[in-house]
Design an enzyme around this catalytic site. Structure first.
Site, PDB file in Angstrom:
ATOM      1  N   THR A 124       0.859  -1.178   0.049  1.00 60.81           N
ATOM      2  CA  THR A 124       0.113   0.192   0.000  1.00 60.81           C
ATOM      3  C   THR A 124       0.839   1.214  -0.109  1.00 60.81           C
ATOM      4  O   THR A 124       1.982   1.245   0.681  1.00 60.81           O
ATOM      5  CB  THR A 124      -0.807   0.006   1.248  1.00 60.81           C
ATOM      6  N   ASP A 125       0.246   2.260  -0.645  1.00 57.75           N
ATOM      7  CA  ASP A 125       1.053   3.502  -0.610  1.00 57.75           C
ATOM      8  C   ASP A 125       1.055   4.141   1.082  1.00 57.75           C
ATOM      9  O   ASP A 125       1.979   5.001   1.186  1.00 57.75           O
ATOM     10  CB  ASP A 125       0.326   4.771  -1.492  1.00 57.75           C
ATOM     11  N   GLU A 126       0.326   3.640   1.855  1.00 55.43           N
ATOM     12  CA  GLU A 126       0.428   4.070   3.367  1.00 55.43           C
ATOM     13  C   GLU A 126       1.771   3.829   3.799  1.00 55.43           C
ATOM     14  O   GLU A 126       2.146   4.473   4.896  1.00 55.43           O
ATOM     15  CB  GLU A 126      -0.794   3.415   3.959  1.00 55.43           C
ATOM     16  N   TYR A 149      -1.205  -0.357  11.127  1.00 56.69           N
ATOM     17  CA  TYR A 149      -1.580  -0.875   9.848  1.00 56.69           C
ATOM     18  C   TYR A 149      -0.153  -0.621   8.928  1.00 56.69           C
ATOM     19  O   TYR A 149       0.421  -1.520   8.514  1.00 56.69           O
ATOM     20  CB  TYR A 149      -2.827  -0.596   9.372  1.00 56.69           C
ATOM     21  N   LYS A 153       2.644  -3.152   7.347  1.00 58.30           N
ATOM     22  CA  LYS A 153       2.922  -3.325   5.839  1.00 58.30           C
ATOM     23  C   LYS A 153       4.257  -3.177   5.245  1.00 58.30           C
ATOM     24  O   LYS A 153       4.957  -3.886   4.589  1.00 58.30           O
ATOM     25  CB  LYS A 153       1.734  -2.790   5.245  1.00 58.30           C
TER      26      LYS A 153
END
Ligand code: NAD
Ligand code: TYD
Length: 342
Positions: A124-126, A149, A153
């Site tokens: 994810t870009d997060e 989260y 990741k």
């Protein structure tokens, strides 16, 4: 090609399974333990396909993962299984570490032991953290995750890249922006607002509502995963996105228009702890090296999404009366029983 997908009963995974099965020479095994976020209804249309098989197994179950990878003789693993909701991770990060970090390492090791040709780590870009008013995330941006989260990741991504550098394992990492579309669990903002709208309930909006997300239709994401699988270079990271930044208020207003609702449905609530201000993906590398081209335009794909929730009421009403209620009861208790279908 024999492919193991993890997390195939979730939102993106179920779209990916359908996409993979469109390839005539592909067989797919789906490893999914069926947490609150998984749903057999998401794959009802492919469940009896002879080229599809489901293993109800956790990616953290070392011995069973090993046996499945030994027996499956897979050409590729596409790893999506994860705890995926930021707000849940703020309530407690341990399950995120177990699934997203330990689970990834267990799969990587098993893939290595059993000679899997390619491992796609779906991220994810997060992991890049939060942007200010300007700029984009590129594959070179530093990893600065802000929630349990996104930190979990990022750890999974680093383990995957380390496996490439240390053992020469054939790993590709994808980092995609926020997805929307059918079958998304209604804890994420777009399906939450649509379904609340259909139930005549208010839409909680965090803080000032000016937070920016970069939205991509789920079908475009899974096409990007297919391209990463078939064209990606080992050891590389590919950002996947649609160049479609919207503030949360803009998303809300687009949805209100589609649903014919007035702005008063929006109810400001306390901001999320550590709320990332802006995400924006630069997908140039995926476009150039993988030939990635998103096909869905925002207004049309959002309309399709709303239409899907309007015509699949049973799918989301059954979810909203179960595990979901229990979580949101705790999370939004102070807003009273009318919110979130309690
Ligand atoms: P989701 O929460 O809808 O689905 C997750 C799936 O993983 C569920 O079917 C669940 O049962 C399964 N799962 C969870 N723990 C498991 C375990 N221990 N063993 C086996 N299966 C397990 O998630 P999603 O939104 O479809 O996201 C899928 C992946 O894509 C995640 O890795 C996520 O980080 C990534 N991603 C999501 C988005 C997004 O906008 N949703 C964007 C970029 C990347
Ligand atoms: P979300 O769908 O949880 O995705 P992510 O946090 O992974 O980007 O949230 C998208 C945006 O919407 C985010 O800025 C938080 C905001 N949001 C609300 O304003 N209200 C809500 O009820 C939820 C769930 C999210």
């Amino acid at each position: 090609m024999r492919i193991l997908v993890t997390g195939g009963l979730g939102f993106i995974g179920s779209h990916l399974l359908r996409r993979l099965l469109r390839e005539p020479d592909v067989t797919v095994a789906n490893m999914d333990v069926l947490t609150y976020a998984g749903n057999l209804a998401n794959v009802a249309d492919i469940a009896s396909n002879p080229r599809y098989q489901w293993h109800r197994v956790s990616v953290t179950d070392d011995a069973t993962v090993d046996a499945i990878l030994r027996e499956g003789r897979f050409d590729a693993v596409i790893h999506l299984a994860a705890e995926s909701h930021v707000d849940r991770s703020i309530e407690g990060g341990r399950i995120f570490v177990e699934t997203n970090v330990l689970g990834t390492e267990i799969l990587l090791e098993a893939a290595r032991r059993h000679g899997v040709g390619r491992f796609v780590q779906v991220s994810t870009d997060e992991v890049y953290g939060s942007l200010g008013a300007e700029g984009f995330f590129t594959e070179e941006s530093p990893l600065q995750p802000n929630s349990p989260y996104s930190a979990s990741k990022a750890a999974g991504d680093l383990l995957a890249l380390a496996a490439h550098r240390t053992y020469g394992q054939n790993v590709v990492v994808t980092r995609c922006s926020n997805n929307y579309g059918p079958y998304q669990f209604p804890e994420k903002v777009i399906p939450l607002w649509i379904t609340n709208g259909l139930e005549g309930k208010p839409w909680p909006i965090y803080g000032d509502g000016e937070h920016v997300r970069d939205w991509i239709y789920v079908e475009d994401h899974v096409e990007g995963l297919w391209l990463a699988l078939t064209r990606g270079q080992a050891g590389q990271v590919y950002n996947i996105g649609s160049r479609n930044q919207k503030t949360n208020k803009e998303v809300a207003h687009a949805l209100m228009e589609l649903l014919g609702l007035p702005p008063c449905v929006l109810v400001p609530v306390a901001d999320r702890l550590g709320h990332d201000r802006r995400y924006a993906i630069d997908p140039t590398k995926a476009e150039r090296e993988l030939g990635f081209r998103p096909r869905y335009e925002w207004a049309e794909a959002l309309r399709l999404t709303v239409q899907w929730y309007q015509t699949h009421r049973e799918w989301w009403t059954s979810i909203k009366s179960g595990a979901y209620r229990e979580f949101y009861g705790r999370h939004y208790g102070s807003l009273g029983p009318e919110l979130h279908g309690r």
